[in-house]
Scaffold this active site. Structure first.
Site, PDB file in Angstrom:
ATOM      1  N   CYS A   2     -21.087 -58.546 -14.493  1.00  0.00           N
ATOM      2  CA  CYS A   2     -21.884 -59.583 -15.117  1.00  0.00           C
ATOM      3  C   CYS A   2     -22.513 -59.055 -16.410  1.00  0.00           C
ATOM      4  O   CYS A   2     -22.829 -57.884 -16.520  1.00  0.00           O
ATOM      5  CB  CYS A   2     -23.007 -60.111 -14.242  1.00  0.00           C
ATOM      6  SG  CYS A   2     -22.450 -60.602 -12.609  1.00  0.00           S
ATOM      7  N   ARG A  27     -17.350 -58.299 -18.968  1.00  0.00           N
ATOM      8  CA  ARG A  27     -18.036 -57.884 -17.744  1.00  0.00           C
ATOM      9  C   ARG A  27     -17.871 -58.886 -16.611  1.00  0.00           C
ATOM     10  O   ARG A  27     -18.374 -58.672 -15.502  1.00  0.00           O
ATOM     11  CB  ARG A  27     -19.523 -57.680 -18.028  1.00  0.00           C
ATOM     12  CG  ARG A  27     -19.794 -56.671 -19.118  1.00  0.00           C
ATOM     13  CD  ARG A  27     -21.245 -56.649 -19.475  1.00  0.00           C
ATOM     14  NE  ARG A  27     -22.023 -55.874 -18.539  1.00  0.00           N
ATOM     15  CZ  ARG A  27     -22.336 -54.603 -18.699  1.00  0.00           C
ATOM     16  NH1 ARG A  27     -21.945 -53.971 -19.769  1.00  0.00           N
ATOM     17  NH2 ARG A  27     -23.049 -53.966 -17.813  1.00  0.00           N
ATOM     18  N   ASN A  99     -27.648 -58.678 -12.994  1.00  0.00           N
ATOM     19  CA  ASN A  99     -26.403 -57.933 -12.861  1.00  0.00           C
ATOM     20  C   ASN A  99     -26.664 -56.863 -11.809  1.00  0.00           C
ATOM     21  O   ASN A  99     -27.625 -56.110 -11.931  1.00  0.00           O
ATOM     22  CB  ASN A  99     -26.068 -57.297 -14.220  1.00  0.00           C
ATOM     23  CG  ASN A  99     -24.929 -56.298 -14.136  1.00  0.00           C
ATOM     24  OD1 ASN A  99     -24.056 -56.419 -13.291  1.00  0.00           O
ATOM     25  ND2 ASN A  99     -24.939 -55.311 -15.011  1.00  0.00           N
ATOM     26  N   GLU A 489      -2.050 -55.965 -11.281  1.00  0.00           N
ATOM     27  CA  GLU A 489      -3.229 -56.632 -11.846  1.00  0.00           C
ATOM     28  C   GLU A 489      -2.893 -57.776 -12.793  1.00  0.00           C
ATOM     29  O   GLU A 489      -3.637 -58.735 -12.873  1.00  0.00           O
ATOM     30  CB  GLU A 489      -4.229 -55.655 -12.465  1.00  0.00           C
ATOM     31  CG  GLU A 489      -3.848 -55.023 -13.758  1.00  0.00           C
ATOM     32  CD  GLU A 489      -4.905 -54.040 -14.262  1.00  0.00           C
ATOM     33  OE1 GLU A 489      -6.098 -54.317 -14.155  1.00  0.00           O
ATOM     34  OE2 GLU A 489      -4.518 -52.988 -14.793  1.00  0.00           O
ATOM     35  N   HIS A 505       9.502 -40.728   4.596  1.00  0.00           N
ATOM     36  CA  HIS A 505       8.499 -40.684   5.663  1.00  0.00           C
ATOM     37  C   HIS A 505       7.960 -42.070   6.000  1.00  0.00           C
ATOM     38  O   HIS A 505       6.898 -42.187   6.605  1.00  0.00           O
ATOM     39  CB  HIS A 505       7.361 -39.736   5.267  1.00  0.00           C
ATOM     40  CG  HIS A 505       7.834 -38.332   5.049  1.00  0.00           C
ATOM     41  ND1 HIS A 505       8.256 -37.526   6.078  1.00  0.00           N
ATOM     42  CD2 HIS A 505       8.015 -37.616   3.913  1.00  0.00           C
ATOM     43  CE1 HIS A 505       8.642 -36.361   5.596  1.00  0.00           C
ATOM     44  NE2 HIS A 505       8.512 -36.395   4.273  1.00  0.00           N
TER      45      HIS A 505
HETATM   46  O1  M6R Z   1     -13.992 -48.304 -17.938  1.00  0.00           O
HETATM   47  P1  M6R Z   1     -13.337 -47.447 -16.895  1.00  0.00           P
HETATM   48  O2  M6R Z   1     -12.219 -46.632 -17.430  1.00  0.00           O
HETATM   49  O3  M6R Z   1     -14.327 -46.609 -16.125  1.00  0.00           O
HETATM   50  O4  M6R Z   1     -12.716 -48.484 -15.869  1.00  0.00           O
HETATM   51  C1  M6R Z   1     -12.144 -48.061 -14.663  1.00  0.00           C
HETATM   52  C2  M6R Z   1     -11.316 -49.162 -14.057  1.00  0.00           C
HETATM   53  O5  M6R Z   1     -12.102 -50.252 -13.747  1.00  0.00           O
HETATM   54  C3  M6R Z   1     -10.190 -49.618 -14.994  1.00  0.00           C
HETATM   55  O6  M6R Z   1      -9.395 -48.543 -15.389  1.00  0.00           O
HETATM   56  C4  M6R Z   1      -9.300 -50.661 -14.301  1.00  0.00           C
HETATM   57  O7  M6R Z   1      -8.626 -50.079 -13.231  1.00  0.00           O
HETATM   58  C5  M6R Z   1      -8.333 -51.277 -15.306  1.00  0.00           C
HETATM   59  N1  M6R Z   1      -8.466 -52.704 -15.287  1.00  0.00           N
HETATM   60  C6  M6R Z   1      -6.913 -51.019 -15.001  1.00  0.00           C
HETATM   61  O8  M6R Z   1      -6.065 -51.585 -15.939  1.00  0.00           O
END
Ligand code: M6R
Length: 609
Positions: A2, A27, A99, A489, A505
């Site tokens: 958020c 966010r 948030n 994703e 495995h």
């Molecule tokens: O900002 P950050 O690198 O800490 O974010 C970590 C993850 O939230 C981020 O890498 C997320 O997995 C991505 N959406 C993947 O594409």
């Protein structure tokens, strides 16, 4: 997650809040809302499901004006995305944006219902509005009322409270979720991320954990967690918020994939001299600490965790430096043993990922030598709270799926490996070899991007599959994991990654002609082993997509598609081989018609645990 923004001004702030929300949308984007109040106490609230643009369109047809206001863009934690769950939440004259997560909200809800309060949402946040309203009946200023409420709250919050009966001020409180005051002239602001306010101010005050602040047009008062008036320094940001547009590309993700050669040039620039690494960002203290390091603990989430996994292979094989890499949400709740002279390294694009930040804070109590963050946002909490930082210089990444930030992170990690190797052993050639290889990296990626159309064609048949397996060995195993993450994703196809040797495995049972298996197979010492794994899949009628520079080792057929890639120095393979997998996911998602840049249920920056 958020995003929050608030303003107290002498001018109408509705547009500033809406524009701020647009920059905070990374966010969370399942709903948004704002509330403005004018000096006569007349308040209007508007909330919408979906992206901030829906709110902006609705605002055009509403009469929204006021000099004080709060706004919010939501990523649902408690309660589905619905207008009734969108913030601000109100209790008579009190409005709240929040948030974080109020973990004891059920207990508080029961108590407040017992006191006669009616709840209109399923959120944890609404309890805060009613609690503040209840406590206000006991008297005192809004600031003191909020201070009295805070001890009742368990969990995390960055929140802003507005009282429509006293619209000359806002109260903000921070615990676990970042909040920054934007200092103006005759007006002040509060926001989750200063980038959202760069059009109105460059002067900021970062609230610290436990701070409660009162913001009015002419004054800012901050009380720290020990109830003392706090003096926090004002920081002038010289960053520019480049309004990023897609240019000739259809999506930000596509643009960010294509930008990688130039981004990586930028990441490398100024960081090497001929064949030697130069890290001017690290001071003497950092260098003497690096010389002492005998173990590295890397902690990160998502894509950043995958680059940390690659770094582990590199650090141990090239710099002979023992290394462990762990997911932040696991690390922070595990009773781990700290190795002697261990450096704590966090990796994060945003620098605001709640679990990674919490792990960093925990590390400070555990006896690590020090902390180093590798990050893309210089003003982020992670950078400010780490002892040393190396910036990725990847530019703003808009697409929720990380692409250029992953390869930039890997470049920095490889530079770090080179530096550590030479600090440990001045006679080592590793630094020279790495730096020489890195100089040709941008052109290697340019060559990979030339396979765009072949990959787009392969995506056609792939796009109607429901499952996929990604395989790699050694430092390509994390690349298989990152490839699988990209696919799930943005295309919503279920994908899993395996170290290829693990196939027999269990996962081999999944193989049939309907299960695409993507293999990252650069020419290296493990290629023969990988070929055996590929044979096992072929013998069971599997459908293979092989990304390789060892073209002569494979023969394409009806159910084996080969994507030829350029020959590259072995050390660059993890950085180069992710690029075609990014493209594959992109084209599959494009055919499936998903919201590529803002996939469902996700947010760019994960600021709740
Ligand atoms: O900002 P950050 O690198 O800490 O974010 C970590 C993850 O939230 C981020 O890498 C997320 O997995 C991505 N959406 C993947 O594409």
């Amino acid at each position: 997650m958020c995003g929050i923004i608030g303003a107290v001004s002498q001018r109408d702030i509705a547009k500033i809040l809406l524009e701020g929300l647009r920059s905070l949308e990374y966010r969370g984007y399942d709903s948004s809302g704002l509330m403005v109040v004018n000096s006569t106490g007349q308040a209007s609230r508007l909330r919408c499901v979906g992206k901030v643009n829906n709110l902006a369109c609705a605002a055009e047809h509403a009469t929204l004006s006021g000099e004080t206001g709060i706004a919010h863009t939501r990523w649902a934690t408690h309660g589905k995305p619905a207008e009734s769950n969108a913030h601000p939440h109100i209790s008579t004259n009190i409005a709240v944006v929040h948030n974080g997560i109020i973990e004891n909200h059920e207990l508080l809800r029961d108590q407040l219902q017992g006191r006669g309060y009616t709840f209109y949402s399923e959120t944890d946040t609404e309890v805060v509005a009613h609690l503040v309203h209840w406590e206000q009946q006991r008297g005192g200023s809004l600031l003191s009322v909020v201070q009295r409420v805070i001890p009742d709250l368990r969990g995390t919050y960055g929140m802003v409270i507005l009282d429509t009966d006293s619209p000359d001020r806002l109260i903000a409180a921070r615990s676990g979720s970042p909040l920054v005051i934007g200092c103006g002239v005759g007006e002040n602001f509060i926001v989750s991320d200063p980038m959202a306010l760069l059009s109105v101010t460059r002067r900021f005050i970062y609230l610290e954990e436990g701070d409660v602040a009162q913001i009015s047009c002419y004054g800012i008062k901050i009380i720290d967690r020990c109830n003392n008036i706090a003096q926090r320094c004002e920081v002038e940001l010289d960053t520019h918020y480049d309004v990023v547009n897609k240019g000739v590309y259809s999506h930000y993700m596509q643009k960010e994939i294509y930008e990688q050669p130039s981004v990586l040039k930028n990441t490398l620039s100024g960081r090497h001299n001929n064949s030697f690494v130069e890290l001017h960002e690290l001071n003497e203290k950092a260098y003497s600490l690096l010389k002492k390091v005998e173990h590295i603990q890397i902690v990160a989430c998502g894509t950043s965790y995958h680059s940390g996994m690659v770094a582990r292979y590199w650090l141990e094989s090239l710099a002979k430096m023992p290394c462990d890499t762990e997911i932040a949400s696991e690390f922070r709740y595990r009773k781990s043993v700290v190795r002697e002279n261990s450096l704590f390294v966090t990796l994060s694009q945003s620098g605001e990922t709640a679990d990674t930040l919490a792990a960093l804070r925990l590390s400070k109590r555990l006896g690590y030598l020090g902390s180093l963050s590798i990050c893309n946002v210089a003003s982020s909490s992670l950078v400010r709270e780490s002892d040393f930082s190396l910036m990725m210089k990847a530019g703003i990444e808009v697409g929720v799926a990380s692409t250029k930030s992953f390869t930039a992170q890997l470049v920095i990690l490889l530079i770090l490996v080179a530096k550590i190797s030479s600090l440990k052993d001045a006679t080592s050639q590793v630094e020279r070899e790495i730096v020489n290889a890195l100089q040709i990296l941008p052109s290697c990626i340019e060559k990979v991007l030339l396979q765009d159309q072949l990959i787009a064609q392969l995506a056609q048949d792939f796009s109607n599959k429901n499952h996929a397996l990604f395989l790699g060995r050694g430092d390509q195993y994390p690349i298989a994991m990152e490839g699988a993450l990209k696919l799930k994703e943005i295309s919503y196809i279920h994908a899993e990654a395996y170290a290829a040797g693990e196939l027999k495995h269990g996962p081999l049972a999944l193989i049939d002609s309907d299960m695409p298996v993507i293999v990252v197979a650069p020419q290296n010492a493990l290629l023969d082993k990988l070929k055996s794994n590929i044979e096992e899949i072929r013998a069971r009628g599997g459908l293979l997509y092989i990304f390789t520079d060892a073209i002569s080792s494979f023969v394409g057929s009806d159910n084996i598609y080969i994507v030829p890639l350029p020959h590259i120095p072995e050390v660059l393979a993890p950085i180069v081989y992710i690029v075609p997998l990014q493209l594959l996911s992109y084209y599959i998602a494009l055919i499936r018609g998903t919201d590529l840049d803002k996939p469902r249920n996700l947010a760019k920056s994960v600021t709740v645990e």
